[in-house]
Design an enzyme around this catalytic site. Structure first.
Site, PDB file in Angstrom:
ATOM      1  CE1 TYR A 146      -4.892   2.204   3.325  1.00  0.00           C
ATOM      2  CE2 TYR A 146      -3.647   4.131   3.954  1.00  0.00           C
ATOM      3  CZ  TYR A 146      -3.685   2.818   3.533  1.00  0.00           C
ATOM      4  OH  TYR A 146      -2.511   2.144   3.322  1.00  0.00           O
ATOM      5  CE  LYS A 195      -2.781  -7.144  -9.009  1.00  0.00           C
ATOM      6  NZ  LYS A 195      -1.497  -7.756  -9.466  1.00  0.00           N
ATOM      7  CG  ASP A 227       1.950  -6.897  -9.456  1.00  0.00           C
ATOM      8  OD1 ASP A 227       1.725  -5.961 -10.247  1.00  0.00           O
ATOM      9  OD2 ASP A 227       1.538  -8.060  -9.656  1.00  0.00           O
ATOM     10  CG  ASP A 251       0.434   4.018   3.516  1.00  0.00           C
ATOM     11  OD1 ASP A 251       1.404   4.693   3.906  1.00  0.00           O
ATOM     12  OD2 ASP A 251      -0.229   3.274   4.265  1.00  0.00           O
ATOM     13  CG  ASP A 255       6.578   3.589   4.308  1.00  0.00           C
ATOM     14  OD1 ASP A 255       6.250   4.796   4.251  1.00  0.00           O
ATOM     15  OD2 ASP A 255       6.514   2.909   5.348  1.00  0.00           O
TER      16      ASP A 255
HETATM   17  C1  IPM Z   1       1.416   7.811   6.139  1.00  0.00           C
HETATM   18  C2  IPM Z   1       1.016   6.959   7.302  1.00  0.00           C
HETATM   19  C3  IPM Z   1      -0.476   7.115   7.529  1.00  0.00           C
HETATM   20  C4  IPM Z   1      -1.158   6.758   6.224  1.00  0.00           C
HETATM   21  C5  IPM Z   1      -1.051   6.298   8.691  1.00  0.00           C
HETATM   22  C6  IPM Z   1      -0.345   6.628   9.979  1.00  0.00           C
HETATM   23  C7  IPM Z   1      -2.531   6.450   8.816  1.00  0.00           C
HETATM   24  O1  IPM Z   1       1.379   5.636   7.072  1.00  0.00           O
HETATM   25  O2  IPM Z   1       1.251   9.032   6.213  1.00  0.00           O
HETATM   26  O3  IPM Z   1       1.883   7.257   5.149  1.00  0.00           O
HETATM   27  O4  IPM Z   1      -1.275   5.597   5.891  1.00  0.00           O
HETATM   28  O5  IPM Z   1      -1.555   7.658   5.497  1.00  0.00           O
HETATM   29 MG    MG Z   2       2.578   5.348   5.368  1.00  0.00          MG
END
Ligand code: IPM
Ligand code: MG
Length: 361
Positions: A146, A195, A227, A251, A255
């Site tokens: 990133y 990985k 994975d 990231d 989620d």
């Molecule tokens: C998070 C979000 C951010 C990230 C995006 C919006 C840049 O997905 O905080 O997880 O990837 O860090």
């Molecule tokens: Mg995120």
């Protein structure tokens, strides 16, 4: 005690959920005799509208001078909000990356915990959900893909895009130390995710994490390929205590971890650097679809405020009071729409804030 908090309501449901977190903080202040001074800071789409950039230098300076930053959410809808017609480095999300980098917040802590009362909302098989889980993802936040150099260019008449994934040993070491320190206060188990069967950056990651582990003989370290980790999170989430990983893997996995708790509306996060200044935000986004309807679940933001009390202000007792108030509200069957099920009491965002604030003692 006296603390200065930079508050970033941001976009979408941001202002609504931050308002409730402030309500709870104010209750903590009055019960425990502290003073919280708030300074509102613009970031994201609202900042683009007001000053043309997602994070102005003044906004970053205000954040730097504060004791902690409390953030709602930033961003809108691609294809709907005009912010997404701007170049990527001027869009709302760029403000988030810039403040993390600008404040040196290299460690992102994302707890994922299954509340007993919310097991019904967990999308996993009953026998998996029944075992429960309580993990924290420690995600590296200011390195890797990133933040690496990127470009899109034509190479021999073919459009070609490049992103670079770089980590140096110091960046890996400092996040590994954070993970082991956190593990010492929990169940003393670190699973480092990489990985390493493909990537050089992962091979260095694995080597440095293993070195750091020598200083924490009480902590059990194991390594898992990313994975496989994605699979294990839905197969047997109870095995995880501290999950240590690089920026992009964290990231994605965070989620996934949030989804299996039943509601992303419950998950807090803390972003920390080497000092006590931290940024605290819910793990979810700005939910533009329900913005302004008073339906959002403010719990993730309220729990983020609790992490702020714990990690930036060293107020463990006060943080426990907030966590307990949230647990009580859940146990009492009070639910925002995202968590609603038969027999529960449906409340708005504002009412949820009231219910939690009333239980602070
Ligand atoms: C998070 C979000 C951010 C990230 C995006 C919006 C840049 O997905 O905080 O997880 O990837 O860090
Ligand atoms: Mg995120």
């Amino acid at each position: 005690m006296n603390f200065n908090i930079a508050v970033i309501p941001g976009d979408g449901i941001g202002p609504e959920i931050v308002r409730e977190a402030r309500k709870v903080l104010d209750k903590v202040a009055s019960v425990y005799g502290h003073t919280f001074n708030y300074t509102e800071v613009l970031m994201g789409g609202v900042s683009i509208d007001a000053c043309g950039v997602p994070l102005s230098d003044e906004a970053l300076e205000t954040a730097k001078k504060s004791d902690a930053v409390l953030l709602g959410a930033v961003g809108g809808k691609v294809g709907v909000d005009k912010w997404y017609e701007l170049p990527p480095n001027l869009r709302p999300e760029a403000g988030l990356l810039a403040i993390r980098k600008g404040l040196g917040l290299f460690a992102n802590l994302r707890p994922a915990y299954l509340y007993n009362e919310l097991k019904g909302a967990c999308p996993l098989k009953e026998e998996v959900a029944d075992k429960g889980f309580d993990m924290i993802i420690v995600r590296e936040l200011t390195g890797g893909l990133y933040f690496g150099a990127r470009k899109t260019e034509e190479v021999d008449g073919v459009m070609t895009a490049t992103d670079t994934l770089t980590y140096n040993e110091n960046e890996i070491r400092r996040i590994a130390i954070k993970a082991f320190e956190i593990a010492m206060k929990r169940r003393k188990n670190v699973i480092s995710v990489d990985k390493a069967n493909v990537l050089d950056s992962s091979r260095l990651w694995k080597k440095v994490v293993t070195e750091v582990s020598k200083d924490y003989p009480e902590v059990t370290l194991s390594h898992m390929l990313v994975d496989n980790c994605a699979m294990q999170l839905v197969k047997d989430p109870a095995q995880f205590d501290v999950v240590l990983t690089e920026n992009m893997f964290g990231d994605i996995l965070s989620d996934e971890a949030s989804m299996i708790t039943g509601s992303i509306g419950m998950l807090s996060s803390a972003s920390l650097g080497s000092g006590s200044l931290g940024l605290y935000e819910p793990s979810h986004g700005s939910a533009p679809d329900i913005a302004g309807t008073n339906k959002a679940n403010p719990i993730a933001t309220i729990l983020s405020a609790s992490m702020m009390l714990r990690y930036s202000f060293n107020l463990d007792k006060e943080a426990d009071a907030v966590d307990n108030a949230v647990r009580e509200v859940i146990a009492d069957g009070i639910r925002t729409i995202d968590l609603m099920s038969d027999g529960m009491k449906l409340v708005s965002c504002t009412e949820m804030g009231d219910e939690i604030a009333n239980r602070i003692k």
